[in-house]
Design a protein around this motif. Structure first.
Motif, short mmCIF file in Angstrom:
data_model
loop_
_atom_site.label_atom_id
_atom_site.label_comp_id
_atom_site.label_asym_id
_atom_site.label_seq_id
_atom_site.Cartn_x
_atom_site.Cartn_y
_atom_site.Cartn_z
N ARG A 87 0.83 -1.21 0.00
CA ARG A 87 0.00 0.00 0.00
C ARG A 87 0.87 1.26 0.00
O ARG A 87 0.38 2.35 -0.29
CB ARG A 87 -0.94 0.00 1.20
CG ARG A 87 -0.23 0.01 2.55
CD ARG A 87 -1.25 -0.12 3.69
NE ARG A 87 -0.62 -0.08 5.00
CZ ARG A 87 -0.38 1.03 5.68
NH1 ARG A 87 -0.70 2.19 5.15
NH2 ARG A 87 0.19 0.98 6.86
N TRP A 88 2.16 1.12 0.33
CA TRP A 88 3.10 2.24 0.25
C TRP A 88 3.55 2.52 -1.18
O TRP A 88 4.05 3.60 -1.47
CB TRP A 88 4.34 1.95 1.10
CG TRP A 88 4.14 2.13 2.56
CD1 TRP A 88 2.98 2.49 3.19
CD2 TRP A 88 5.12 1.98 3.58
NE1 TRP A 88 3.17 2.55 4.54
CE2 TRP A 88 4.48 2.25 4.81
CE3 TRP A 88 6.46 1.63 3.58
CZ2 TRP A 88 5.14 2.19 6.02
CZ3 TRP A 88 7.13 1.58 4.79
CH2 TRP A 88 6.48 1.85 6.00
N ARG A 92 9.06 1.47 -1.57
CA ARG A 92 9.40 1.98 -0.25
C ARG A 92 9.48 0.90 0.83
O ARG A 92 10.36 0.94 1.71
CB ARG A 92 8.41 3.06 0.18
CG ARG A 92 8.69 4.40 -0.48
CD ARG A 92 7.87 5.51 0.12
NE ARG A 92 6.49 5.45 -0.31
CZ ARG A 92 5.58 6.36 -0.01
NH1 ARG A 92 5.90 7.39 0.75
NH2 ARG A 92 4.34 6.24 -0.44
N HIS A 93 8.58 -0.08 0.78
CA HIS A 93 8.59 -1.10 1.82
C HIS A 93 9.85 -1.96 1.78
O HIS A 93 10.32 -2.45 2.80
CB HIS A 93 7.34 -1.99 1.72
CG HIS A 93 7.17 -2.68 0.41
ND1 HIS A 93 6.89 -2.00 -0.76
CD2 HIS A 93 7.26 -4.00 0.06
CE1 HIS A 93 6.78 -2.86 -1.76
NE2 HIS A 93 7.01 -4.07 -1.29
N ILE A 210 11.33 7.88 3.10
CA ILE A 210 9.96 7.35 2.97
C ILE A 210 8.92 8.33 3.51
O ILE A 210 7.75 8.28 3.10
CB ILE A 210 9.82 6.00 3.68
CG1 ILE A 210 10.06 6.12 5.18
CG2 ILE A 210 10.75 4.97 3.06
CD1 ILE A 210 9.75 4.85 5.94
#
Length: 467
Positions: A87-88, A92-93, A210
């Motif tokens: 969902r990022w 980024r995750h 982030i």
């Protein structure tokens, strides 16, 4: 997503310029990446071969095997990064997941308790490279996806490379200070200090990244069969040429890094300030990145790579003219050698974004992570073979890092130090000459991709109206 995030995304997608502060926040993780990468080439091999007592041949083999491990992890990470968003976003995750792994491995590799075994070193190096791969590939792929504009891609990679080069002098200040104060167990002290620098800066840089940089919304990815996906890569001629050039550049850079301390100490006679003078090399790289970008805007990315390659053929023999013990001449030579230090990495990564457009046009998928995995893989393979070949060669000519060396042996060291970049960069210039993707070709690729995307959206909108 905030309105500022949306405007930043739209500006990048439409060929606009991202703000300097946003690019700075994005580029922050390049500092710990550099702080990790440089010591692996400059300090760790000598540290484990000497004070840790593993020997030249053993350490050369271990570092080569650890880099060859990337043959598995790099493509795997590229595929995972492309295929499993959160969902990022798409990238980024993966940056967040890399932080605890890298922090733990950096501590074990840079702050070891003697004595250590070959198994200890190779085991922790393997896990270190997994975390490093996770961080670097996701960060580079994200950089390529921030903009679709030919020249803006170079600017983004220029920012990232500038921060990576900034990380080098920051981390080099640590051993330079330790060398000046004359700490006990100097080799162990400077390597341990570098490790703590990585452990502290990594979570801070990734956290800023982030929090303040959004990802552009990804276009839908149509399914594609594995065979067709592999064939698309094999048919991509610009990709093959870029990877070959990147391998050679990686080989040359790692070879010089692994020999620098030996050359500066035993040939130039400036071992006490070797780390301090190396700062000038990387400051030269930072200073001249804007010049490199302007050259690429005027002459094209690949022709700028050619010019840089020719410079690295002509200039390195000047090294033979450095008088023993003359800090000033050595500093001047290193400064001018640094003119080119950021050129290939900045432009190769920008060119790879253009090369990936060819694949997207053929397959319909944006496989940026996989393509940057291939780019990091060839650079690492070049570095892996370089450390192994260089250390084997030094052992063959009788070089002893802990003892006395004859004038003939030291001359052989200098010849290897100078000839390696000359040969590798001469071949790079030949490979990149008449590279098939320039500004006009890339704009045509993006036009076709945009047209196809519009057609796909229109077809999707018409589907509910069908009987």
């Amino acid at each position: 997503m905030t309105s500022s995030d949306s405007s930043a995304n739209n500006a990048a997608g439409n060929g606009g310029r991202l703000s300097g502060w946003r690019l700075s926040a994005f580029s922050g993780p390049a500092i710990p990446i550099a702080a990790l990468g440089l010591p692996i080439g400059v300090y760790l091999p000598q540290f484990y071969a000497g004070p840790m007592g593993l020997g030249l041949a053993a350490v050369g083999t271990i570092f080569m095997l650890a880099r060859l491990w990337d043959v598995v992890t790099d493509p795997m990470m590229g595929v995972l990064s492309d295929k499993y968003p959160s969902r990022w976003g798409r990238r980024r995750h993966w940056l967040v997941l890399s932080v605890p792994l890298l922090m733990g491995c950096a501590y074990m590799v840079f702050v070891p308790t003697a004595p250590v075994s070959s198994l200890y070193l190779i085991g922790w190096m393997f896990f270190l490279y997994i975390g490093w791969t996770m961080l670097t590939i996701s960060h580079m792929a994200w950089a390529a996806e921030l903009s679709e504009n030919y020249n803006e891609r170079s600017r983004i990679q220029g920012y990232r490379e500038a921060f990576q080069l900034l990380g080098v002098p920051l981390v080099l200040l640590i051993p330079a200070i330790i060398e000046q104060i004359g700490a006990d167990n100097m080799e162990s002290a400077r390597v341990a200090a570098i490790g703590w620098f990585i452990v502290i800066t990594l979570p801070i840089a990734v956290g800023i990244n982030i929090l303040f940089v959004p990802e552009r919304k990804a276009k839908p990815q149509p399914p594609v069969q594995l065979g067709a996906a592999v064939k698309a890569i094999l048919r991509n001629v610009p990709l093959r040429r870029l990877l070959a050039a990147d391998f050679l550049s990686g080989f040359a850079g790692a070879a010089l890094a692994s020999m620098y301390i030996y050359e500066a100490t035993y040939v130039w006679g400036i071992g006490s300030v070797a780390s301090f003078l190396l700062l000038l090399y990387f400051f030269g790289g930072i200073i001249f990145i804007p010049v490199v970008l302007k050259l690429s805007y005027r002459f094209g990315k690949h022709m700028t790579v050619v010019m840089a390659g020719l410079f690295n053929v002509v200039f390195p023999p000047v090294i033979f003219l450095i008088p023993e013990g003359n800090y000033y001449i050595a500093a001047l030579v290193l400064l001018f050698l640094g003119v080119n230090v950021g050129t290939t990495t900045t432009l190769y990564r920008s060119i790879m974004a253009d090369v990936a457009d060819i694949d997207e046009l053929e397959t319909g998928q944006r496989r940026t992570g996989l393509f940057y995995a291939l780019l990091t893989l060839t650079q690492k393979l070049g570095g892996a073979f370089a450390v192994g070949v260089v250390f084997w060669t030094l052992a063959l000519i009788g070089f002893d890092p802990q003892g006395e060396n004859s004038p003939a042996t030291l001359t052989g060291l200098s010849i290897v130090f100078v000839a390696t970049p000359m040969i590798c960069n001469g071949i790079v210039a030949l490979i990149m000459w008449k590279f098939p993707i320039g500004l006009r070709e890339q704009e045509e690729l993006r036009r076709k991709l945009d047209e196809r995307f519009v057609e796909e959206v229109e077809q999707t909108e018409r589907l509910p109206n069908l009987p």
